[in-house]
Design a protein around this motif. Sequence first.
Motif, PDB file in Angstrom:
ATOM      1  N   GLY A  22     -24.144  -5.003  24.936  1.00  0.00           N
ATOM      2  CA  GLY A  22     -23.503  -3.958  25.723  1.00  0.00           C
ATOM      3  C   GLY A  22     -24.139  -3.858  27.090  1.00  0.00           C
ATOM      4  O   GLY A  22     -25.133  -4.522  27.377  1.00  0.00           O
ATOM      5  N   ARG A  23     -23.554  -3.017  27.929  1.00  0.00           N
ATOM      6  CA  ARG A  23     -24.144  -2.781  29.247  1.00  0.00           C
ATOM      7  C   ARG A  23     -25.463  -2.030  29.054  1.00  0.00           C
ATOM      8  O   ARG A  23     -25.588  -1.197  28.165  1.00  0.00           O
ATOM      9  N   ARG A  24     -26.409  -2.338  29.892  1.00  0.00           N
ATOM     10  CA  ARG A  24     -27.727  -1.717  29.784  1.00  0.00           C
ATOM     11  C   ARG A  24     -27.628  -0.247  30.195  1.00  0.00           C
ATOM     12  O   ARG A  24     -27.242   0.072  31.323  1.00  0.00           O
ATOM     13  N   VAL A  48     -35.144  -3.910  14.560  1.00  0.00           N
ATOM     14  CA  VAL A  48     -34.365  -3.968  15.801  1.00  0.00           C
ATOM     15  C   VAL A  48     -35.183  -4.642  16.896  1.00  0.00           C
ATOM     16  O   VAL A  48     -36.303  -4.242  17.188  1.00  0.00           O
ATOM     17  N   ARG A  49     -34.584  -5.684  17.465  1.00  0.00           N
ATOM     18  CA  ARG A  49     -35.195  -6.350  18.627  1.00  0.00           C
ATOM     19  C   ARG A  49     -34.236  -6.221  19.800  1.00  0.00           C
ATOM     20  O   ARG A  49     -33.031  -6.391  19.647  1.00  0.00           O
ATOM     21  N   SER A  50     -34.774  -5.941  20.969  1.00  0.00           N
ATOM     22  CA  SER A  50     -33.971  -5.721  22.162  1.00  0.00           C
ATOM     23  C   SER A  50     -34.319  -6.752  23.228  1.00  0.00           C
ATOM     24  O   SER A  50     -35.487  -7.126  23.378  1.00  0.00           O
ATOM     25  N   ARG A  51     -33.288  -7.175  23.958  1.00  0.00           N
ATOM     26  CA  ARG A  51     -33.531  -8.128  25.039  1.00  0.00           C
ATOM     27  C   ARG A  51     -32.527  -7.864  26.162  1.00  0.00           C
ATOM     28  O   ARG A  51     -31.326  -7.772  25.919  1.00  0.00           O
ATOM     29  N   GLY A  56     -30.579  -8.041  34.185  1.00  0.00           N
ATOM     30  CA  GLY A  56     -30.798  -6.674  33.742  1.00  0.00           C
ATOM     31  C   GLY A  56     -29.549  -5.826  33.621  1.00  0.00           C
ATOM     32  O   GLY A  56     -29.638  -4.617  33.432  1.00  0.00           O
ATOM     33  N   LYS A  57     -28.385  -6.432  33.693  1.00  0.00           N
ATOM     34  CA  LYS A  57     -27.135  -5.669  33.634  1.00  0.00           C
ATOM     35  C   LYS A  57     -26.702  -5.387  32.182  1.00  0.00           C
ATOM     36  O   LYS A  57     -26.043  -4.395  31.906  1.00  0.00           O
TER      37      LYS A  57
END
Length: 90
Positions: A22-24, A48-51, A56-57
Amino acid sequence: MTTDTEETLFEFPCQFPLKVMGRRCDEFEAAVITIVRRHVDNLGEGAVRSRDSGKGKFTSLTVTFEAHSKDQLDALYQELHAHELVLMLL
């Protein structure tokens, strides 16, 4: 009559890595986790892993959990797909 095994290549229960993009924004991760918790009884620590994308969008989350049925996955995918912050699911 078809069973879960005939309808899917997965053997349940199994560890399932769900990728949601999704959009940041601040609300994205919280919204995804809230939805996943409605369908997954025990979301483990570190599930949960986030990247963030290179510019950065966008943000991608990988949520790994124990899936118990095709119906569970179908319901989870449907709810995530309907959410306005979710752009893509893998």
